[in-house]
Design an enzyme around this catalytic site. Structure first.
Site, PDB file in Angstrom:
ATOM      1  N   CYS A  52       1.716  -6.894   2.923  1.00 27.20           N
ATOM      2  CA  CYS A  52       1.612  -6.538   1.495  1.00 27.20           C
ATOM      3  C   CYS A  52       2.904  -6.815   0.730  1.00 27.20           C
ATOM      4  O   CYS A  52       2.902  -6.816  -0.503  1.00 27.20           O
ATOM      5  CB  CYS A  52       1.212  -5.078   1.358  1.00 27.20           C
ATOM      6  SG  CYS A  52      -0.387  -4.732   2.103  1.00 27.20           S
ATOM      7  N   HIS A 101       2.827  -2.791  -5.681  1.00 33.58           N
ATOM      8  CA  HIS A 101       1.723  -3.123  -4.771  1.00 33.58           C
ATOM      9  C   HIS A 101       0.622  -2.075  -4.909  1.00 33.58           C
ATOM     10  O   HIS A 101       0.889  -0.873  -4.916  1.00 33.58           O
ATOM     11  CB  HIS A 101       2.254  -3.159  -3.341  1.00 33.58           C
ATOM     12  CG  HIS A 101       1.172  -3.302  -2.324  1.00 33.58           C
ATOM     13  ND1 HIS A 101       0.234  -4.298  -2.393  1.00 33.58           N
ATOM     14  CD2 HIS A 101       0.868  -2.549  -1.230  1.00 33.58           C
ATOM     15  CE1 HIS A 101      -0.602  -4.168  -1.374  1.00 33.58           C
ATOM     16  NE2 HIS A 101      -0.249  -3.113  -0.665  1.00 33.58           N
ATOM     17  N   ASN A 142      -7.045  -3.055  -2.448  1.00 34.36           N
ATOM     18  CA  ASN A 142      -5.787  -3.614  -1.936  1.00 34.36           C
ATOM     19  C   ASN A 142      -6.037  -5.058  -1.476  1.00 34.36           C
ATOM     20  O   ASN A 142      -6.704  -5.281  -0.462  1.00 34.36           O
ATOM     21  CB  ASN A 142      -5.301  -2.738  -0.775  1.00 34.36           C
ATOM     22  CG  ASN A 142      -3.982  -3.218  -0.185  1.00 34.36           C
ATOM     23  OD1 ASN A 142      -3.511  -4.311  -0.500  1.00 34.36           O
ATOM     24  ND2 ASN A 142      -3.393  -2.409   0.674  1.00 34.36           N
TER      25      ASN A 142
END
Ligand code: COA
Length: 326
Positions: free
Chosen positions: A112, A251, A281
């Site tokens: 990520c 994020h 996500n």
């Protein structure tokens, strides 16, 4: 000389998987997902398409906006954990698909935080003076490695991503960064098989070892602590107060992790960019997708902090001043 983001592009596939859809697949419910994560829906890519296709869509938007030929691009970096193949690099495939014959290209694997790692790396190529037009993509087809029988992970992730163009600038641009990693995180968030340690076999498939394995609670604790701390450290070392920061592009893993980071940075709510509700996500895709979705809000000279946390563990923050009015 600094590197500045001078254009952005973002892409998610058409198909939507809602919380209501997931209720029919695993033992979960819309209320649990929304209150624990902030996610309402995520986009899922069709079979036969891959991460490179997300990158191509995003890069083509940039080429069109900037009226550039693919041959103008010097370098393409793709951050992803869902490459089209183990090799060659997805970036090689992307440059072939868009016809970037003058570019060299490679992938970065930092989960990520991949887009931030890519941005830092790409910026150094521009700052060297040798490369003038560098594309950084962050994209993931997470549905390729998600177990839709595992409620711990399947509610969280989605497919999508984006790209930015980096060019040299005398003012604004990327000013400072802190990037970190700690392999202790492997235990809590990983894909068990498919690499050189456990190559694919009947056994690994039967045991469902090719999907994302996550110990959510532990990852959550690390994420809250580290993403908030690195963002605060970056502000402190640049003498920035919450008032000095115009936007946080963090994020999008969990709304509660983003809120904790914003609190630590002493930011007003309207400065915190959020689109997790629509996409979930998307791993390396979240930050370029945010920049693409909220580009119209940014003005030349705005102070923006990018922050990420992910598998590895990897984490970091980047301080930049936006370089253009869109
Ligand atoms: N639907 C309904 N219940 C669920 C569920 C789901 N999709 N997933 C888990 N649960 C249950 C658990 O089994 C547990 O039940 P129990 O108390 O009977 O054992 C309960 O809900 C609480 O689970 P817990 O794991 O403590 O929830 P949480 O508040 O930590 O939220 C996550 C879970 C995954 C949303 C959260 O831990 C998280 O976001 N972690 C970080 C993930 C992340 O950011 N990953 C990417 C790295 S960048």
């Amino acid at each position: 000389m600094r590197a500045a983001i001078t254009a952005v592009g973002g892409y998610v596939p058409e198909k939507i998987l809602t919380n209501a859809d997931l209720e029919k697949m695993v033992d979960t419910n819309d209320e649990w997902i929304r209150t624990r994560t902030g996610i309402r829906q995520r986009h899922i890519m069709e079979d036969g398409k891959a991460t490179s296709d997300i990158c191509v869509e995003a890069i083509n938007q940039i080429l069109k906006k900037k009226n550039l030929s693919p041959n103008d691009i010097d370098l393409i970096i793709v951050a992803t954990v869902t490459p089209d193949h183990v090799f060659p690099a997805t970036a090689n495939i992307v440059s072939h698909k868009i016809g970037a014959t003058n570019a060299f290209s490679y992938d970065i694997s930092a989960a990520c935080s991949g887009f931030l790692y890519g941005l830092e790396t790409g910026a150094k190529f521009v700052e060297s003076g040798k490369y003038k037009k560098v594309i950084i993509c962050g994209a993931d087809k997470m549905s390729a490695i998600i177990d839709y029988q595992d409620r711990n992970t399947c509610v969280i992730f989605g497919d999508g991503g984006g790209a930015v163009l980096l060019e040299p600038t005398e003012e604004n641009g990327i000013i400072d960064s802190i990037l970190k990693s700690d392999g202790v995180g492997k235990e809590f968030l990983h894909q068990k098989a498919g690499g050189s340690l456990l190559p694919p076999s009947h056994e690994t498939i039967d045991k469902r070892m090719h999907y994302v394995y996550q110990e959510g609670k532990t990852v959550f604790k690390f994420a809250v602590t580290n993403m908030a701390q690195v963002s605060r450290d970056l502000m402190d070392r640049n003498n920035l107060s919450g008032d000095d920061v115009d936007f946080l592009a963090a994020h999008q893993a969990n709304l509660r992790i983003i809120d904790a980071t914003a609190k630590r940075m002493e930011l007003e709510k309207d400065k915190v960019l959020i689109n997790i509700d629509r996409y979930g996500n998307t791993t390396a895709g979240t930050i370029p997708l945010l920049l693409s979705d909220f580009e119209d809000k940014f003005k030349k000279g705005d102070t923006i902090i990018l922050a990420a946390f992910g598998g590895g563990f990897t984490w970091g923050a980047i301080y930049l001043k936006w370089a253009y009015n869109s």
